[in-house]
Design a protein around this motif. Structure first.
Motif, mmCIF file in Angstrom:
data_model
loop_
_atom_site.group_PDB
_atom_site.id
_atom_site.type_symbol
_atom_site.label_atom_id
_atom_site.label_comp_id
_atom_site.label_asym_id
_atom_site.label_seq_id
_atom_site.Cartn_x
_atom_site.Cartn_y
_atom_site.Cartn_z
ATOM 1 N N ARG A 85 25.821 46.421 43.432
ATOM 2 C CA ARG A 85 26.727 47.440 42.881
ATOM 3 C C ARG A 85 26.158 48.039 41.600
ATOM 4 N N SER A 141 47.230 53.589 33.601
ATOM 5 C CA SER A 141 47.051 54.741 34.493
ATOM 6 C C SER A 141 47.557 54.350 35.870
ATOM 7 N N THR A 145 29.562 44.684 36.025
ATOM 8 C CA THR A 145 30.032 44.072 37.264
ATOM 9 C C THR A 145 29.039 42.987 37.652
ATOM 10 N N ARG A 146 29.509 42.009 38.422
ATOM 11 C CA ARG A 146 28.645 40.844 38.651
ATOM 12 C C ARG A 146 27.621 41.053 39.762
ATOM 13 N N GLN A 147 27.961 41.847 40.772
ATOM 14 C CA GLN A 147 27.061 41.958 41.935
ATOM 15 C C GLN A 147 25.937 42.968 41.672
ATOM 16 N N VAL A 192 43.264 50.468 34.627
ATOM 17 C CA VAL A 192 43.394 51.008 35.982
ATOM 18 C C VAL A 192 43.611 49.854 36.971
ATOM 19 N N VAL A 248 48.532 55.568 39.680
ATOM 20 C CA VAL A 248 48.336 56.483 40.822
ATOM 21 C C VAL A 248 47.896 57.900 40.432
HETATM 22 P P1 NAP Z 1 37.555 45.855 43.969
HETATM 23 O O1 NAP Z 1 36.671 46.307 45.059
HETATM 24 O O2 NAP Z 1 38.153 44.513 44.026
HETATM 25 O O3 NAP Z 1 36.709 46.002 42.635
HETATM 26 C C1 NAP Z 1 36.957 45.277 41.477
HETATM 27 C C2 NAP Z 1 35.669 44.577 41.136
HETATM 28 O O4 NAP Z 1 35.714 44.094 39.815
HETATM 29 C C3 NAP Z 1 35.398 43.319 41.921
HETATM 30 O O5 NAP Z 1 34.949 43.564 43.214
HETATM 31 C C4 NAP Z 1 34.360 42.644 41.074
HETATM 32 O O6 NAP Z 1 33.037 43.076 41.409
HETATM 33 C C5 NAP Z 1 34.667 43.178 39.685
HETATM 34 N N1 NAP Z 1 35.004 42.071 38.808
HETATM 35 C C6 NAP Z 1 35.783 41.008 39.044
HETATM 36 N N2 NAP Z 1 35.774 40.186 37.988
HETATM 37 C C7 NAP Z 1 34.971 40.765 37.069
HETATM 38 C C8 NAP Z 1 34.556 40.411 35.763
HETATM 39 N N3 NAP Z 1 34.968 39.279 35.199
HETATM 40 N N4 NAP Z 1 33.747 41.251 35.087
HETATM 41 C C9 NAP Z 1 33.326 42.403 35.651
HETATM 42 N N5 NAP Z 1 33.672 42.767 36.911
HETATM 43 C C10 NAP Z 1 34.488 41.970 37.589
HETATM 44 O O7 NAP Z 1 38.749 46.875 43.784
HETATM 45 P P2 NAP Z 1 38.790 48.473 43.725
HETATM 46 O O8 NAP Z 1 39.219 48.987 45.021
HETATM 47 O O9 NAP Z 1 37.576 49.023 43.082
HETATM 48 O O10 NAP Z 1 40.022 48.594 42.732
HETATM 49 C C11 NAP Z 1 39.907 48.154 41.402
HETATM 50 C C12 NAP Z 1 41.275 47.866 40.827
HETATM 51 O O11 NAP Z 1 41.994 49.097 40.695
HETATM 52 C C13 NAP Z 1 42.135 46.966 41.716
HETATM 53 O O12 NAP Z 1 42.876 46.093 40.890
HETATM 54 C C14 NAP Z 1 43.051 47.958 42.408
HETATM 55 O O13 NAP Z 1 44.270 47.349 42.829
HETATM 56 C C15 NAP Z 1 43.268 48.952 41.283
HETATM 57 N N6 NAP Z 1 43.743 50.286 41.638
HETATM 58 C C16 NAP Z 1 44.529 50.899 40.734
HETATM 59 C C17 NAP Z 1 44.983 52.151 40.965
HETATM 60 C C18 NAP Z 1 45.860 52.808 39.931
HETATM 61 O O14 NAP Z 1 46.472 53.829 40.222
HETATM 62 N N7 NAP Z 1 45.902 52.278 38.732
HETATM 63 C C19 NAP Z 1 44.631 52.826 42.141
HETATM 64 C C20 NAP Z 1 43.793 52.192 43.052
HETATM 65 C C21 NAP Z 1 43.346 50.921 42.790
HETATM 66 P P3 NAP Z 1 31.794 42.090 41.136
HETATM 67 O O15 NAP Z 1 31.924 41.012 42.157
HETATM 68 O O16 NAP Z 1 30.611 42.974 41.278
HETATM 69 O O17 NAP Z 1 31.962 41.576 39.724
#
Ligand code: NAP
Length: 332
Positions: free
Chosen positions: A196, A279, A191-193, A253, A281
Motif C-alpha cells: 500500500r 467527517s 500504513t503498515r503494509q 474519517v 459521509v
Molecule cells: P481499511 O481498508 O480497513 O483501511 C484502514 C487501514 O488502516 C487498514 O487496512 C490498515 O492498513 C491501516 N491501519 C490499521 N492500523 C493502523 C495503524 N496502527 N497505523 C497505520 N495504519 C493502520 O478501511 P477503508 O475502507 O480504507 O476505510 C477507512 C476507515 O474509514 C474505516 O474505519 C471506515 O469505516 C471509515 N469510513 C468512514 C467514512 C466517513 O464518512 N467518515 C466513509 C467511509 C469509510 P495497514 O494494514 O496497511 O496498516
C-alpha cells in the motif's frame, strides 16, 4: 434475480428474489459493479445498525433499464451512480443544510436494498449521471470518493501545506489523491503494509512509512498542517494530534466501534490550538466525486484488488480483507 442479502447478524447468503419494479420516482438499474466496504463487514457482524433482511452494497453504479412515471432527466441506457444516503429534508438538521446529520437518515444497502444484486432501485433524487464511456467498474468508487471529498472540504487545505494520512485502505488512498489535487506540497501516508505504501507513492504521496518501524515525525519534524485519520483504530486516533503542527487540523474519517475511547491531552490542544473535526459521509459531494471519476482525475483502477461474482460475495463479506487488498468489487 440474484442478490446477496443480510438475513440477520452473521447470516449472509446469495438469494433468489424477484427483480424489483420501479415506483413512480425510481430508476431500475442493472448493476455493473458494487464495492465491498468495511461497513458491510460491520453490518454483517452486527456492529452497525441496519434493518435485515436487506440486500447490502452502497458503493455502486449501473445502467438504467427502466424508469418510473415521474422520472425526468434520466433515460434508459444511461449510466448512473447512486448516492446511498437519503435524508428526509424536513428535520431541523436538513433544514439547516446539514443533510448528512439528518435525524431520519436511511441508506441504500443498509436500511433499503442496495447494490449487491443483479438489479437495484435508485430513487431519482439519489441518482447522478456518469458517462457511458467510463469503465463500467469505476463508478463504484463514487461513494467512497464523495466521503473523502467531504473530509477534504472540512480540512480546507491551502496550496503548499503538508498532510499526513493515517491508514492506507481505499479511504486513505483516495485522501492522498485529493490532498495532491488540493495543492498539498508534502503528503505522507502512514500504513503498515508495504504494497500500500508503494501504491500510494505512485498516486500522489510524496513519502510513506510503516508506523511500526518509523516515527512519522522523523519525516516531518514539526508535524503536518492537516492529519487525516483513515484507519479507525484507537492507536491512530490518539496519535493524530501529536502529528499535527501547532495550529493544525485533525480530521477523523475512520469509524471506531461505539463506546471506544482514546486519550487526548487537552493542554496540548489548547497551547497548540489544534482542531479535531469529524467527517461523516458525503453531503452534496456526490456530483463532484462523479465528475472526478468521469474525468479520470482520480485514479481508481490501481485500487481494485479483486473482482468477484455475487456467489463469492457472502464469503468475502464474512472474511477479513486479504493481505494487500485495497478494494474488492462485486461484478454481478
Ligand atoms: P481499511 O481498508 O480497513 O483501511 C484502514 C487501514 O488502516 C487498514 O487496512 C490498515 O492498513 C491501516 N491501519 C490499521 N492500523 C493502523 C495503524 N496502527 N497505523 C497505520 N495504519 C493502520 O478501511 P477503508 O475502507 O480504507 O476505510 C477507512 C476507515 O474509514 C474505516 O474505519 C471506515 O469505516 C471509515 N469510513 C468512514 C467514512 C466517513 O464518512 N467518515 C466513509 C467511509 C469509510 P495497514 O494494514 O496497511 O496498516
Amino acid at each position: 434475480m440474484q442478490s446477496v442479502r443480510l438475513r440477520a447478524t452473521n447470516k449472509i447468503a446469495l438469494c433468489d428474489i424477484p427483480k424489483p419494479t420501479p415506483g413512480p420516482d425510481d430508476l431500475l438499474i442493472r448493476v455493473e459493479a458494487c464495492g465491498i466496504c468495511g461497513t458491510d463487514r460491520h453490518l454483517f457482524k452486527g456492529e452497525f445498525p441496519c434493518t435485515p433482511p436487506v440486500t447490502l452494497g452502497h458503493e455502486y453504479s449501473g445502467i438504467i433499464e427502466a424508469t418510473g412515471a415521474n422520472v425526468t432527466g434520466f433515460a434508459i441506457g444511461e449510466r448512473i451512480t447512486a448516492d446511498p444516503n437519503i435524508s428526509c429534508g424536513t428535520c431541523p438538521q436538513c433544514r439547516l443544510g446539514r443533510v448528512n446529520l439528518c435525524q431520519n437518515l436511511v441508506a441504500l444497502g443498509i436500511h433499503r436494498d442496495g447494490g449487491f444484486a443483479e438489479y437495484a432501485l435508485v430513487p431519482q433524487k439519489q441518482a447522478f449521471l456518469l458517462p457511458t464511456t467510463l469503465h463500467p467498474h469505476h463508478g463504484a468508487f463514487t461513494e467512497p470518493l464523495a466521503c473523502c471529498i467531504h473530509a477534504l472540504d472540512i480540512a480546507a487545505i491551502k496550496p503548499g501545506q503538508s498532510v499526513i494520512v493515517l491508514g492506507g485502505g481505499v479511504i486513505g488512498l483516495l485522501c492522498v489523491q485529493l490532498a495532491r489535487l488540493a495543492g498539498a506540497a508534502q503528503i505522507i501516508l502512514v500504513t503498515r503494509q508495504a504494497s500500500r505504501r508503494a501504491l500510494a507513492e505512485t498516486i500522489g504521496a510524496t513519502a510513506s512509512c510503516d508506523p511500526n518501524a518509523t516515527d512519522p515525525l522523523t519525516l516531518i519534524p514539526n508535524g503536518a498542517d492537516v492529519i487525516f485519520e483513515c484507519a479507525g483504530v484507537a492507536e491512530t486516533v490518539a496519535q493524530a494530534p501529536k502529528l499535527a503542527k501547532s495550529g493544525g487540523t485533525v480530521v477523523i474519517v475512520g469509524v471506531m466501534p461505539k463506546g471506544e475511547k482514546v486519550e487526548i491531552e487537552p493542554l496540548d490542544l489548547l497551547f497548540r490550538e489544534l482542531k479535531i473535526l469529524g467527517s461523516f459521509v458525503n453531503p452534496f459531494t456526490h456530483r463532484r466525486a462523479a465528475d472526478l471519476i468521469a474525468s479520470g482525475t482520480i485514479k481508481v483502477e490501481p485500487l481494485i484488488s479483486r473482482r468477484i461474482t455475487l456467489a463469492e460475495a457472502p464469503d468475502a463479506v464474512a472474511s477479513p480483507p486479504r493481505p494487500g487488498e485495497v478494494k474488492v468489487l462485486i461484478v454481478p
